[in-house]
Design an enzyme around this catalytic site. Structure first.
Site, PDB file in Angstrom:
ATOM      1  CE1 TYR A  51      -3.014  -2.918   0.339  1.00 29.62           C
ATOM      2  CE2 TYR A  51      -3.282  -2.424   2.648  1.00 29.62           C
ATOM      3  CZ  TYR A  51      -3.713  -3.495   1.523  1.00 29.62           C
ATOM      4  OH  TYR A  51      -4.599  -4.330   1.564  1.00 29.62           O
ATOM      5  N   GLY A 197     -13.716  -5.902   1.717  1.00 28.43           N
ATOM      6  CA  GLY A 197     -14.497  -5.647   0.897  1.00 28.43           C
ATOM      7  C   GLY A 197     -15.912  -5.785   1.625  1.00 28.43           C
ATOM      8  CB  ALA A 200     -19.990  -4.585  -1.777  1.00 34.01           C
ATOM      9  CE  LYS A 201     -14.282  -2.480  -5.941  1.00 34.07           C
ATOM     10  NZ  LYS A 201     -14.156  -2.498  -7.507  1.00 34.07           N
ATOM     11  CG  LEU A 203     -21.868  -1.278  -4.696  1.00 38.26           C
ATOM     12  CD1 LEU A 203     -21.651  -2.375  -5.488  1.00 38.26           C
ATOM     13  CD2 LEU A 203     -22.685  -0.128  -5.506  1.00 38.26           C
ATOM     14  CG  LEU A 204     -23.517  -4.171   0.533  1.00 36.48           C
ATOM     15  CD1 LEU A 204     -22.883  -5.163   1.133  1.00 36.48           C
ATOM     16  CD2 LEU A 204     -24.852  -4.466  -0.055  1.00 36.48           C
TER      17      LEU A 204
END
Length: 300
Positions: A51, A197, A200-201, A203-204
């Site tokens: 990273y 995740g 979910a990026k 989305l959730l």
């Protein structure tokens, strides 16, 4: 913040862990997120030498060194930046791992690493050589425990069967349920799942319906299937964020769900969602609305 034990180890970690890849690169901005996490009861912090070419580890070292005894700090190795610094190559050799851990210890300002993870893996690797390196580091007290971060079932299976690994980091969330098939295998070997995740990026989260407009599919979902599925999830609850975290932690094999936050505000949203009670029946309906896809490649 509740805690769980990672596998057969004595590593007791918070149910929410901070995935540090998304930390801001500026020290004081990163400090504000890390301090917020600690004050909220998070004791598990995950990074990798990959990273930001190691600067992520440096940030964590600068901020967390004074609180080190109360924390579980995890990092990863196996990827090596090229001399140009524009890409990286895969190198799970003993030589690389033994050198990489020294570099990580220096950047993190640590005497030892709590959980050291292989950052990937292929079936072409000499797994015995890699595992021998981890075992040597454990015997020397350089690391307390080790694990693997991978979504390749065949790689995970071989690693668990040949080692004393205590953790498997996998992408796992309501929209990517592929790891479920292998949870019994992981539990059988005395290891735990650490989810990445988890949201979910985004989305959730509450921003899911906005983010989906810029998302061209996710995991095994096509773009159209994804939009319909996410809409269905939002229709069934007004706090999908809370249910996403509850889902990630519902299985006993799960030790911690990693969340990523660029700001203290984002972190507080996840912490509030974690503290929100959820209805098991609604969670069942949300699960029913998703598809338990299977990994098509790298199968056991």
């Amino acid at each position: 913040m509740k805690k769980r034990t990672i596998g057969s180890s004595d590593l007791l970690v918070s149910e929410l862990g901070l995935g540090c890849m998304s930390l801001p690169a500026e020290l004081e901005a990163a400090r504000s997120v890390l301090d917020e996490a600690i004050e909220s009861g998070i004791n598990y912090f995950d990074t990798a030498d990959l990273y930001n070419k190691g600067t992520n580890e440096e940030l964590i070292g600068n901020v967390l060194k004074e609180k080190r005894q109360d924390l579980v700090i995890a990092t990863k190795a196996g990827n090596k930046w090229t001399s140009e610094g524009e890409s990286w190559t895969w190198d799970p050799s003993r030589e690389h791992i033994m050198d990489a851990v020294k570099q990580s210890l220096q950047r993190l300002q640590l005497d030892y690493i709590d959980l050291y993870q292989l950052h990937g893996g292929t079936m072409e690797d000499d797994a015995d050589e890699t595992i021998e390196a981890f075992e040597t580091l454990k015997k020397e007290g350089v690391i307390r425990e080790y694990g693997i971060s991978s979504i390749r079932p065949a790689v995970i299976d071989r690693f668990l069967r040949s080692s004393n690994a205590v953790s498997v980091m996998m992408q796992y969330n309501l929209l990517d349920r592929r790891p479920e098939e292998y949870f019994p295998l992981i539990a059988e070997h005395g290891a735990s799942v650490v989810t990445r995740g988890t949201l979910a990026k985004g989305l959730l989260t509450a921003e899911g319906m906005k983010r989906i407009q810029k998302t061209d599919g996710f995991a095994s979902y096509t773009s159209s299937d994804l939009q319909q599925t996410v809409k269905t999830l939002f229709d069934q609850t007004d706090n999908l964020h809370a249910y996403a975290l509850a889902f990630a932690l519902k299985e006993p094999v799960a030790a911690s769900a990693l969340i990523g936050s660029r700001t203290p505000e984002q972190l507080r949203e996840s912490l509030q969602a974690y503290d929100t009670p959820t209805d098991p029946e609604i969670l069942k309906q949300l699960i029913k609305a998703t598809v338990p896809h299977r990994y098509e490649e790298h199968r056991v």
